[in-house]
Design a protein around this motif. Structure first.
Motif, PDB file in Angstrom:
ATOM      1  N   GLN A 124     -23.232  39.971 -10.769  1.00 14.39           N
ATOM      2  CA  GLN A 124     -23.980  40.370  -9.571  1.00 14.39           C
ATOM      3  C   GLN A 124     -23.061  41.079  -8.580  1.00 14.39           C
ATOM      4  N   LEU A 125     -21.880  40.532  -8.389  1.00 15.47           N
ATOM      5  CA  LEU A 125     -20.938  41.133  -7.454  1.00 15.47           C
ATOM      6  C   LEU A 125     -20.424  42.466  -7.973  1.00 15.47           C
ATOM      7  N   LEU A 126     -20.153  42.534  -9.246  1.00 11.34           N
ATOM      8  CA  LEU A 126     -19.675  43.793  -9.821  1.00 11.34           C
ATOM      9  C   LEU A 126     -20.747  44.876  -9.718  1.00 11.34           C
ATOM     10  N   ASP A 127     -22.016  44.477  -9.876  1.00 11.72           N
ATOM     11  CA  ASP A 127     -23.115  45.441  -9.727  1.00 11.72           C
ATOM     12  C   ASP A 127     -23.190  45.963  -8.296  1.00 11.72           C
ATOM     13  N   ILE A 128     -22.941  45.076  -7.325  1.00  4.30           N
ATOM     14  CA  ILE A 128     -22.949  45.488  -5.920  1.00  4.30           C
ATOM     15  C   ILE A 128     -21.822  46.485  -5.673  1.00  4.30           C
ATOM     16  N   ILE A 129     -20.668  46.214  -6.249  1.00  5.84           N
ATOM     17  CA  ILE A 129     -19.536  47.130  -6.090  1.00  5.84           C
ATOM     18  C   ILE A 129     -19.865  48.503  -6.675  1.00  5.84           C
ATOM     19  N   GLY A 130     -20.573  48.497  -7.781  1.00  7.98           N
ATOM     20  CA  GLY A 130     -20.882  49.760  -8.448  1.00  7.98           C
ATOM     21  C   GLY A 130     -22.030  50.531  -7.848  1.00  7.98           C
ATOM     22  N   SER A 131     -22.905  49.841  -7.105  1.00  3.55           N
ATOM     23  CA  SER A 131     -24.121  50.513  -6.636  1.00  3.55           C
ATOM     24  C   SER A 131     -24.220  50.655  -5.118  1.00  3.55           C
ATOM     25  N   ASP A 132     -23.625  49.726  -4.370  1.00  2.00           N
ATOM     26  CA  ASP A 132     -23.753  49.756  -2.904  1.00  2.00           C
ATOM     27  C   ASP A 132     -22.678  50.627  -2.258  1.00  2.00           C
ATOM     28  N   ASP A 133     -22.998  51.106  -1.084  1.00  2.00           N
ATOM     29  CA  ASP A 133     -22.030  51.855  -0.287  1.00  2.00           C
ATOM     30  C   ASP A 133     -21.271  50.852   0.571  1.00  2.00           C
ATOM     31  N   LEU A 134     -20.176  50.343   0.030  1.00  2.00           N
ATOM     32  CA  LEU A 134     -19.432  49.277   0.695  1.00  2.00           C
ATOM     33  C   LEU A 134     -18.315  49.833   1.566  1.00  2.00           C
ATOM     34  N   ALA A 135     -18.146  49.203   2.712  1.00  2.00           N
ATOM     35  CA  ALA A 135     -17.079  49.623   3.624  1.00  2.00           C
ATOM     36  C   ALA A 135     -15.729  49.098   3.171  1.00  2.00           C
ATOM     37  N   LEU A 136     -15.724  47.868   2.607  1.00  2.00           N
ATOM     38  CA  LEU A 136     -14.448  47.295   2.185  1.00  2.00           C
ATOM     39  C   LEU A 136     -14.650  45.983   1.432  1.00  2.00           C
ATOM     40  N   LEU A 137     -13.579  45.565   0.763  1.00  2.00           N
ATOM     41  CA  LEU A 137     -13.475  44.235   0.173  1.00  2.00           C
ATOM     42  C   LEU A 137     -12.416  43.480   0.963  1.00  2.00           C
ATOM     43  N   ALA A 138     -12.777  42.317   1.517  1.00  3.97           N
ATOM     44  CA  ALA A 138     -11.824  41.450   2.216  1.00  3.97           C
ATOM     45  C   ALA A 138     -11.286  40.456   1.198  1.00  3.97           C
ATOM     46  N   TYR A 139      -9.975  40.521   0.970  1.00  2.00           N
ATOM     47  CA  TYR A 139      -9.358  39.792  -0.129  1.00  2.00           C
ATOM     48  C   TYR A 139      -8.385  38.737   0.395  1.00  2.00           C
ATOM     49  N   ASN A 140      -8.649  37.471   0.061  1.00  3.65           N
ATOM     50  CA  ASN A 140      -7.767  36.378   0.467  1.00  3.65           C
ATOM     51  C   ASN A 140      -6.631  36.252  -0.543  1.00  3.65           C
ATOM     52  N   THR A 141      -5.443  36.658  -0.147  1.00  3.22           N
ATOM     53  CA  THR A 141      -4.310  36.664  -1.072  1.00  3.22           C
ATOM     54  C   THR A 141      -3.767  35.266  -1.350  1.00  3.22           C
ATOM     55  N   GLN A 142      -4.142  34.275  -0.544  1.00  2.94           N
ATOM     56  CA  GLN A 142      -3.650  32.923  -0.741  1.00  2.94           C
ATOM     57  C   GLN A 142      -4.526  32.105  -1.683  1.00  2.94           C
ATOM     58  N   ALA A 143      -5.593  32.692  -2.166  1.00  5.64           N
ATOM     59  CA  ALA A 143      -6.460  31.998  -3.125  1.00  5.64           C
ATOM     60  C   ALA A 143      -6.871  32.989  -4.208  1.00  5.64           C
ATOM     61  N   ALA A 144      -5.877  33.639  -4.793  1.00  7.31           N
ATOM     62  CA  ALA A 144      -6.143  34.649  -5.818  1.00  7.31           C
ATOM     63  C   ALA A 144      -6.091  34.015  -7.207  1.00  7.31           C
ATOM     64  N   ASP A 145      -6.962  34.486  -8.083  1.00  4.44           N
ATOM     65  CA  ASP A 145      -6.936  34.071  -9.488  1.00  4.44           C
ATOM     66  C   ASP A 145      -7.403  35.248 -10.334  1.00  4.44           C
ATOM     67  N   THR A 146      -7.585  35.034 -11.613  1.00  8.75           N
ATOM     68  CA  THR A 146      -7.951  36.143 -12.494  1.00  8.75           C
ATOM     69  C   THR A 146      -9.301  36.753 -12.118  1.00  8.75           C
TER      70      THR A 146
END
Length: 309
Positions: free
Chosen positions: A241-263
């Protein structure tokens, strides 16, 4: 909230004591009375806020200071327990974020004042137990500048109660800190005028209050961010679902928490970059060499750059 008073050694004059002995007692008493308060904060975010209010009139110890460490996985030490046992003021986030602090307070037997940031923020639902996880509530209240002003006011009041001789200092420091927070809020308002209503996605709710303050709408499926925050596996359908949003929506940005990163979050990051969506890194604690205000200024600058790209 229980207000803790300083434990002072009082020299009581006793008839017949030598003048030298009286002088020694008086000197010892004065030394103890002038000792600065001790503040222990769960993270360096609250340590920085406390330092801004306390100035030179208190020592501040932050238990979590590494921006590469996930606070949710922190294991307290005997040294931490000793620091809490000797504290005059303990600052925790609450809301289930740093429950190790409640354990330290109970185990140490301290009678220090315990300041719960979630409680002081005014953001939690009325009647909530702010020492425990609150269903559906974003406990990362330090990313809300207005909430931080309330937390800082509580620090000022608790320090003034414990150390009345420096009340004016705490009040002046608080006013100076609030002036800096007002500067952050002006920047948020400026960004909101230009970008209100634009869409963003997140890996975790950590910076969500800040994103909302600049007018962004969170398009992330809640099941995704909740799973990442809890350290659970993200269901395949939710990830898609999230990947579809990335591919289809006009997103301003992704806010990425570097302290809780995983694969999974890295996969989302790569998908966003491939789609031309700017990725803005956020942390839960202060990077080395920064204060709360300079950190938030940097976060807002990163947001501004991403939104303008």
């Amino acid at each position: 909230m229980k207000n803790r008073t300083l434990r002072l050694a009082v020299a009581l004059p006793v008839a017949g004591l030598l003048l030298g002995a009286l002088s020694a007692c008086s000197s010892s008493s004065s030394s103890e009375e002038s000792a600065p308060l001790s503040i222990v904060a769960s993270t360096n975010v609250y340590g920085s806020i406390a330092s801004a209010i306390a100035g030179d009139d208190a020592t501040v110890t932050s238990l979590i200071t590494n921006a590469n460490q996930d606070p949710h996985e922190y294991e307290a030490t005997v040294k931490n327990q000793l620091a809490v046992s000797e504290a005059d003021l303990v600052i925790e986030n609450g809301g289930g974020y740093d429950d190790f602090m409640d354990k330290l307070v109970k185990a140490s037997g301290t009678d220090a004042t315990v300041l719960n940031a979630v409680e002081e923020s005014g953001l939690a639902p009325a009647g909530s137990d702010t020492t425990d996880e609150i269903d559906g509530f974003n406990e990362h209240v330090w990313y809300d500048v207005a909430a931080v002003e309330k937390i800082a006011a509580a620090v000022r009041d608790d320090l003034s109660d414990a150390d009345p001789d420096h009340t004016e200092d705490y009040a002046a420091n608080y006013s100076a800190f609030v002036a800096q927070l007002n500067g952050l809020e002006k920047t948020e308002a400026t960004l909101k005028k230009s970008y209100k209503g634009e869409s963003a996605i997140i890996t975790e709710p950590v910076p969500l209050y800040l994103l909302e303050a600049v007018g962004l709408k969170n398009k992330t499926p809640s099941a995704f961010s909740e799973a990442v925050e809890e350290g659970d596996d993200v269901p395949a359908r939710v990830l898609q679902q999230l990947l579809d949003i990335i591919g289809s929506d006009d997103l301003a940005l992704l806010a990425y928490n570097t302290q809780a990163a995983d694969t999974t979050t890295v996969h989302v990051q790569m998908a966003a970059e491939a789609a031309g969506v700017p990725v803005v890194d956020f942390t839960e604690t202060l990077p080395k060499g920064t204060s709360y205000v300079t950190w938030m200024k940097a976060n807002l600058k990163s947001l501004s750059s991403a939104l303008a790209s």
